[in-house]
Motif scaffolding. Sequence first.
Motif: not given
Length: 340
Positions: A1-6
């Motif tokens: 699963x492609x994921x990033x965080x802000x």
Amino acid sequence: MIETEIKGCKIAFGQFPVDLKRFLTGGKQIFIVDEAVWDKFGRYTTLSSVIKVKGREEFKTLETVKRIYEILLDQEADRYTWLIGLGGGVVLDITGFVASTYLRGVPYGFVPTTLLAQVDASIGGKNGVNFKGIKNVIGVINQPSFVLIDTNFLNTLPRKEFENGYSEIIKHAVIGGKELFETLELMPLEEFQNKKFIERLIWESILVKAEIVKRDEFDFGERRKLNFGHTFGHAIETTYRLSHGYAVALGMILEARYSMEKGFLSRGDFIRIESLLRKFGLPTSPPKISERVLNRIRGDKKREDKFIHFVIIDGIGSSRIEKVMIEEVMEVLNGVCEHR
């Protein structure tokens, strides 16, 4: 699963509702859902508790918020209750605002169902409602716990909704995504609704916005770049009842034109912006700036006395903020519109 965080908000591609469990940490769940989305997908889900709202700008009001507060009290929602917004930008704004203010804040997340919401409205933690004809003038900045992007929702979108989403993708490309801009220029139009291609564009667009928000979460500096096209766009949207993406496209034309007239943006780059908007079916001939539009800009939350924090475009993928007098901007642009 492609994921990033802000700032603690996890953003990921996935499938709704099966992937929700990756983000939820106990407590009951209440879904605030766009009526139109529920009509299409509701029978395929087994959501525990649903509050249906109308997903149009005229319903993004304190009256709608009050109705939701009353339902939450009736259902005895506590501080551990999750609110999950399922819909387009209007529904997400309402959900985020309610979640941020009910009981001084409850956990919440977003499942955006339009292209515009997936690339912009769900990202960054800005939540608000309209008041007295001014967009988002009452609101908060408070990050959701998660944003789950399921591009299967795009399968039923009409072409105009794709055009609205592309408007925000182009905005991100102009202010800080030169490679994204070039990708859009080279993109064959037959890929306009191609799921695999769109997922790439969504992700690249999110990353442009995410990097800006990480550096300036509370909108006192660089984050103001994300207002490109929105100073005039919001005023045009509410005055002429245009869709958000169409109004922002016209706002981008006006605001890029100001940068060109002041000598910051080359004519060649202005034409590239204009041509890209046209390529994706977006309007590029703004109306003359009426007194009604001007009055809405004077009430804009980006205003500071007689000045406005204005996005200057220096080139494709290069932008900055400059404090300029509202009347000076009007003078330049009214002259342009009169001699168009």
